[in-house]
Design a protein around this motif. Sequence first.
Motif, PDB file in Angstrom:
ATOM      1  N   PRO A 165      39.800 -22.263 -15.093  1.00 47.58           N
ATOM      2  CA  PRO A 165      40.174 -23.571 -14.520  1.00 47.58           C
ATOM      3  C   PRO A 165      41.672 -23.854 -14.632  1.00 47.58           C
ATOM      4  N   GLN A 166      42.254 -23.585 -15.793  1.00 47.01           N
ATOM      5  CA  GLN A 166      43.687 -23.830 -15.976  1.00 47.01           C
ATOM      6  C   GLN A 166      44.520 -22.866 -15.121  1.00 47.01           C
ATOM      7  N   LEU A 167      44.115 -21.601 -15.079  1.00 41.01           N
ATOM      8  CA  LEU A 167      44.863 -20.615 -14.300  1.00 41.01           C
ATOM      9  C   LEU A 167      44.814 -20.936 -12.811  1.00 41.01           C
ATOM     10  N   GLU A 168      43.673 -21.393 -12.330  1.00 42.79           N
ATOM     11  CA  GLU A 168      43.576 -21.756 -10.911  1.00 42.79           C
ATOM     12  C   GLU A 168      44.450 -22.962 -10.608  1.00 42.79           C
ATOM     13  N   GLU A 169      44.463 -23.933 -11.504  1.00 42.87           N
ATOM     14  CA  GLU A 169      45.299 -25.116 -11.293  1.00 42.87           C
ATOM     15  C   GLU A 169      46.780 -24.753 -11.246  1.00 42.87           C
ATOM     16  N   LEU A 170      47.163 -23.747 -12.050  1.00 35.83           N
ATOM     17  CA  LEU A 170      48.550 -23.287 -12.083  1.00 35.83           C
ATOM     18  C   LEU A 170      48.887 -22.333 -10.939  1.00 35.83           C
ATOM     19  N   GLY A 171      47.862 -21.878 -10.215  1.00 31.20           N
ATOM     20  CA  GLY A 171      48.082 -20.871  -9.178  1.00 31.20           C
ATOM     21  C   GLY A 171      48.239 -19.468  -9.734  1.00 31.20           C
ATOM     22  N   ASP A 172      47.780 -19.244 -10.973  1.00 34.26           N
ATOM     23  CA  ASP A 172      47.993 -17.967 -11.662  1.00 34.26           C
ATOM     24  C   ASP A 172      46.733 -17.115 -11.779  1.00 34.26           C
ATOM     25  N   TRP A 173      45.590 -17.615 -11.314  1.00 30.75           N
ATOM     26  CA  TRP A 173      44.326 -16.941 -11.607  1.00 30.75           C
ATOM     27  C   TRP A 173      44.306 -15.489 -11.119  1.00 30.75           C
ATOM     28  N   GLU A 174      44.573 -15.269  -9.828  1.00 30.23           N
ATOM     29  CA  GLU A 174      44.461 -13.911  -9.286  1.00 30.23           C
ATOM     30  C   GLU A 174      45.476 -12.969  -9.934  1.00 30.23           C
ATOM     31  N   GLN A 175      46.674 -13.457 -10.165  1.00 29.98           N
ATOM     32  CA  GLN A 175      47.704 -12.603 -10.748  1.00 29.98           C
ATOM     33  C   GLN A 175      47.361 -12.226 -12.193  1.00 29.98           C
ATOM     34  N   VAL A 176      46.937 -13.203 -12.995  1.00 29.70           N
ATOM     35  CA  VAL A 176      46.602 -12.921 -14.386  1.00 29.70           C
ATOM     36  C   VAL A 176      45.396 -12.005 -14.481  1.00 29.70           C
ATOM     37  N   LEU A 177      44.395 -12.224 -13.630  1.00 26.69           N
ATOM     38  CA  LEU A 177      43.225 -11.346 -13.629  1.00 26.69           C
ATOM     39  C   LEU A 177      43.637  -9.911 -13.310  1.00 26.69           C
ATOM     40  N   GLU A 178      44.460  -9.729 -12.278  1.00 33.28           N
ATOM     41  CA  GLU A 178      44.898  -8.390 -11.888  1.00 33.28           C
ATOM     42  C   GLU A 178      45.744  -7.738 -12.977  1.00 33.28           C
ATOM     43  N   LEU A 179      46.644  -8.501 -13.562  1.00 43.71           N
ATOM     44  CA  LEU A 179      47.501  -7.956 -14.618  1.00 43.71           C
ATOM     45  C   LEU A 179      46.684  -7.570 -15.843  1.00 43.71           C
TER      46      LEU A 179
END
Length: 376
Positions: free
Chosen positions: A311-325
């Motif tokens: 939820p926090q990562l999606e709000e920040l726009g970071d979800w896909e990038q953090v998951l991939e990394l």
Amino acid sequence: MSDLPLLGVEEEFHVVDLETRHAAPEVEALLAQLDGAEFAPELQRSLVETNTPVCGTLDELRGHLHRLRSTLESVAEPLGLGVVAAGTVPLAELAGDAISAGARYEKMQHEYQMLVREQHICGAQVHVDVPDRDEAVQVVRRVAPYLPLLLAISASSPYWRGHDSGYASYRSMVWSRWPTAGPPATVSTAAEYDAMVADLIASGTISDPGMVYFDIRPSAHLPTVELRVCDACPQVDDVVLIAGLFRALVGKAREDFAAGVPLPESRHELLRAATWRAARSGLEGDLVDLVGPALVAPPLLVGQLVNQLRPQLEELGDWEQVLELSQATLARGSGAAVQRRAFGRRGELTDVVDSLLAHTQGRSPAHEPAPTVPST
């Protein structure tokens, strides 16, 4: 500037002689050609620190990390020097005359003796904005249980003074001997935190608030919470991953504080034990799940954390990038594992340094063995 919670990173680098691959106490030659706002000396004259501007997005942060590393290399290479991002550099000698100039460093050398002479170590610190200091103290307590996993992701210091230490992060072992190193204090307000710091100074153990070396702390000079547990990372992507996870953890902690969620009840002793296990294992051995407590495979713990923070990562726009990394880091293994693979090719520590020099600048070293993908 983005209205996202701002973050910034301080990275420390080893300066090495390109011919011998040994640590070189030559930082003054680099700093003479660098902007003092973004580059600074460290305790040892073979170390240099960079400071990114404040950033709103992970892409912006990545750009500055690459830029600062590239600038360091462009200044160092004509001097016959290189820069290495790693918790330790394999080839370093202890020397009492390699301490940086300045009254503060001289006082530290007199007071702490061998601790200072052995500080041939580099970390990466991440700052995230938390303007209210009472809230910052609460955030520190709430994020602390997750720090061993962030250390495991960053672990990049297997070699110490020419030998394999048996640890993924031997930097953590060297660092842990400082009197204020380790998990944060069990205080709940800014007033309690300030009183604790004042008592430490009054005891003569430290000389100023900047010497509170907890794994996470309210910054001594900025309105931020500062992550301090991590090794310097050869791969910029690992720094970005850690920064993304840490910003999301801070966001979740602030939400929990506002909602009145009680502070976690993690025992200080168990958190210290989990940190030791992360330093020992990196991503190549089981880690401590504090909920059990139990030993759990790193891919499971990393996956759980990323999903928990969705939820926090999606709000920040970071979800896909953090998951991939996170998936890429698990496939590649820790920086310590990459170094050991480089050493395994010929049994030469100079190959390890060459690998680190290349990875620090985002290049692929020649003849580097392919990583083994961990089972999930």
